[in-house]
Design a protein around this motif. Structure first.
Motif, PDB file in Angstrom:
ATOM      1  N   UNK A  25       2.049  10.982  -6.044  1.00  0.00           N
ATOM      2  CA  UNK A  25       2.184  10.252  -4.786  1.00  0.00           C
ATOM      3  C   UNK A  25       1.115   9.182  -4.729  1.00  0.00           C
ATOM      4  N   UNK A  26       1.522   7.958  -4.418  1.00  0.00           N
ATOM      5  CA  UNK A  26       0.599   6.829  -4.387  1.00  0.00           C
ATOM      6  C   UNK A  26       0.680   6.157  -3.008  1.00  0.00           C
ATOM      7  N   UNK A  73      -3.037 -14.406  -9.268  1.00  0.00           N
ATOM      8  CA  UNK A  73      -2.936 -13.341 -10.260  1.00  0.00           C
ATOM      9  C   UNK A  73      -4.306 -12.870 -10.744  1.00  0.00           C
ATOM     10  N   UNK A  74      -4.432 -11.578 -10.816  1.00  0.00           N
ATOM     11  CA  UNK A  74      -5.599 -10.916 -11.386  1.00  0.00           C
ATOM     12  C   UNK A  74      -5.077  -9.884 -12.372  1.00  0.00           C
ATOM     13  N   UNK A  75      -5.459 -10.024 -13.633  1.00  0.00           N
ATOM     14  CA  UNK A  75      -4.968  -9.105 -14.666  1.00  0.00           C
ATOM     15  C   UNK A  75      -5.373  -7.664 -14.366  1.00  0.00           C
ATOM     16  N   UNK A  76      -6.528  -7.503 -13.711  1.00  0.00           N
ATOM     17  CA  UNK A  76      -7.000  -6.155 -13.382  1.00  0.00           C
ATOM     18  C   UNK A  76      -6.158  -5.577 -12.255  1.00  0.00           C
ATOM     19  N   UNK A  77      -5.778  -4.335 -12.405  1.00  0.00           N
ATOM     20  CA  UNK A  77      -5.011  -3.624 -11.393  1.00  0.00           C
ATOM     21  C   UNK A  77      -5.732  -2.308 -11.122  1.00  0.00           C
ATOM     22  N   UNK A  78      -6.005  -2.041  -9.875  1.00  0.00           N
ATOM     23  CA  UNK A  78      -6.706  -0.825  -9.469  1.00  0.00           C
ATOM     24  C   UNK A  78      -6.098   0.400 -10.165  1.00  0.00           C
ATOM     25  N   UNK A  79      -6.944   1.279 -10.689  1.00  0.00           N
ATOM     26  CA  UNK A  79      -6.458   2.477 -11.391  1.00  0.00           C
ATOM     27  C   UNK A  79      -5.588   3.347 -10.501  1.00  0.00           C
TER      28      UNK A  79
END
Length: 169
Positions: A7-8, A108-114
């Protein structure tokens, strides 16, 4: 992908949620306005949806959502309790599905929260989204969206001509 049960909680400021895998993310320059340049026109969105690389859908409202990732297809109980649904597809190429607010595509940001990543094995998945209007009657008020993933041998033939709408935008 055994017993997927994740669940997110997601807060979105935009009108939709986007799923993608890693390969397309590598091709987008940092700070690029992907939304305006590549994902604003309905025909371009539909093209991405059919390819399964940048898979977005309209939630109908900004707000708080709970994405419940599950394996397979929804059973009759879920289909009855959460009668609003659509089907999409996604190609997973780096062992993850990334979850983004549509508005994140504006810069755009290549980083995506874990916390916005789901680990699944590489492959092609049929996505079945099922939801219902929350008890409050307000779309985006801690609204549950089931996200069923069923592995396929090839990309499903999706007929979207524009933006998939889980809820009316």
């Amino acid at each position: 992908m055994k017993n997927l049960n994740v669940d997110v909680p997601v807060y979105i400021a935009g009108m939709g949620i986007v799923f993608h895998s890693g390969e397309i993310a590598k091709t987008i320059p940092e700070k690029y306005d992907y939304l305006k340049n590549e994902y604003w026109e309905a025909a371009k969105v539909a093209e991405h949806i059919r390819k399964g690389d940048m898979v977005g859908f309209c939630t109908g409202s900004p707000g708080d959502y709970i994405l419940k990732f599950r394996q397979g297809y929804p059973d009759a109980h879920i289909e009855t309790a959460y009668p609003i649904g659509i089907r999409l597809g996604i190609c997973v190429d780096d062992g993850k599905i990334y979850i983004r607010d549509l508005y994140e595509l504006m810069e755009w940001n290549k980083e995506c929260d874990e916390n916005m990543q789901i680990n699944v094995k590489n492959g092609i998945y049929h996505i079945t989204l099922q939801t219902q209007i929350p008890e409050s009657g307000i779309v985006g008020d801690n609204q549950i969206i089931y996200v069923y993933l069923n592995e396929l041998d090839e990309m499903p033939q999706l007929m979207w001509q524009g933006v998939p709408q889980l809820m009316e935008c």
